[in-house]
Design an enzyme around this catalytic site. Structure first.
Site, mmCIF file in Angstrom:
data_model
loop_
_atom_site.group_PDB
_atom_site.id
_atom_site.type_symbol
_atom_site.label_atom_id
_atom_site.label_comp_id
_atom_site.label_asym_id
_atom_site.label_seq_id
_atom_site.Cartn_x
_atom_site.Cartn_y
_atom_site.Cartn_z
ATOM 1 N N CYS A 118 0.837 -1.214 0.000
ATOM 2 C CA CYS A 118 0.000 0.000 0.000
ATOM 3 C C CYS A 118 0.868 1.258 0.000
ATOM 4 O O CYS A 118 0.566 2.237 -0.682
ATOM 5 C CB CYS A 118 -0.909 0.027 1.224
ATOM 6 S SG CYS A 118 -2.090 -1.324 1.248
HETATM 7 C C1 BEZ Z 1 0.517 -4.607 1.908
HETATM 8 O O1 BEZ Z 1 0.165 -3.479 1.565
HETATM 9 O O2 BEZ Z 1 1.686 -4.947 1.846
HETATM 10 C C2 BEZ Z 1 -0.498 -5.593 2.384
HETATM 11 C C3 BEZ Z 1 -1.656 -5.143 3.003
HETATM 12 C C4 BEZ Z 1 -2.583 -6.067 3.473
HETATM 13 C C5 BEZ Z 1 -2.354 -7.414 3.299
HETATM 14 C C6 BEZ Z 1 -1.188 -7.844 2.655
HETATM 15 C C7 BEZ Z 1 -0.267 -6.923 2.200
#
Ligand code: BEZ
Length: 266
Positions: A101
């Site tokens: 994210c």
């Molecule tokens: C991420 O942004 O890395 C992420 C967010 C939620 C679940 C898995 C990965």
């Protein structure tokens, strides 16, 4: 929430159960129509899905994008007022302070001038608290080189995530998947994308699709496989050869009667 009667309030939106208990109504009629099998006893906007039991509940291309009011990093936003007459990208990300994210939001912030050039208003959505958006924005700036420069919704009650089908209960009951909605100035959904939490999206591709959508809206053309801005485009079949000759005095290519290409109109 009111059963036996009539309405289920989901955040700022009102989801109405018709008296014959046949369908929920909000957004477009077409969207409501696809909810006809939702049981009155469900009383939920999401549930674990059994494909034998329920139709697809997601928003689809051509549906009206539902309106909402949201708490964001730029204050309270009424979605329809925010996008008023512009193109829009509404996208969800699963969680603040997570690696994928962080890279996505930083890159989208970097692309802000490209979205602005195309008259696109960008708005992100997170089900996390507004208080955590600001410190996370600092991390985004530090690690990705650009701070958030578009509103990020704090959808803590998940009302908007549910309205747009961003929570896929068989993937996660609590987090959104990575959804993207491109919405036209007519407030209709033009593109939907859903990626799993572990895969960062390609926002250059989102821009590419917007270029294609805007060309189609302005000229009667479609875009071929792997098309990029500046490549030749396809004359749609509703345009006759006579009309194409008048429209494109510089000429066009006919590979088959149904496959005609021309230089991209400006
Ligand atoms: C991420 O942004 O890395 C992420 C967010 C939620 C679940 C898995 C990965």
């Amino acid at each position: 929430m009111l059963y036996g009667g009539v309405s289920l309030s989901i955040g700022p939106e009102l989801l109405r159960m018709e008296p014959d208990w046949k369908c929920w109504r909000f957004g477009s009629d077409a969207f409501a129509h696809r909810h006809t099998n939702l049981s009155q006893t469900t009383g939920k906007t999401t549930k674990k899905k059994n494909f034998l039991e329920e139709p697809d509940m997601s928003l689809q291309i051509g549906d009206s994008a539902p309106d909402f009011t949201a708490n964001t990093t730029e204050g309270k936003i009424h979605f329809y007022d925010y996008i008023d007459g512009h193109w829009a990208v509404l996208f969800s990300h699963p969680k603040n302070f997570t690696p994928v994210c962080t890279t996505e939001l930083g890159y989208t912030a970097k692309l802000q001038p490209e979205f602005a050039k195309r008259d696109v208003k960008v708005i992100g959505l997170s089900v996390d608290q507004i208080e955590s958006h600001e410190p996370w924005s600092k991390d985004i700036e530090e690690t990705q080189g650009t701070a958030l420069n578009f509103p990020l919704i704090a959808d803590t009650d998940k009302s908007i995530a549910n309205l747009y089908g961003m929570i896929h209960p068989n993937a996660s009951d609590t987090l959104t998947v990575r959804s993207v909605f491109v919405i036209g100035p007519d407030k209709k959904v033009k593109l939907t994308l859903n990626y799993p939490a572990s895969t960062g999206r390609n926002f250059d591709e989102v821009l590419r699709v917007i270029d294609s959508l805007q060309l189609t809206a302005k000229h009667q053309v479609a875009t071929p496989v792997n098309w990029k801005n500046g490549d030749d485009v396809i004359i749609v079949n509703s345009v006759t050869d006579e009309q194409a000759k008048a429209k494109y005095p510089g000429g066009f290519k006919t590979l088959k009667p149904y496959l005609r290409t021309v230089a991209q109109p400006q």
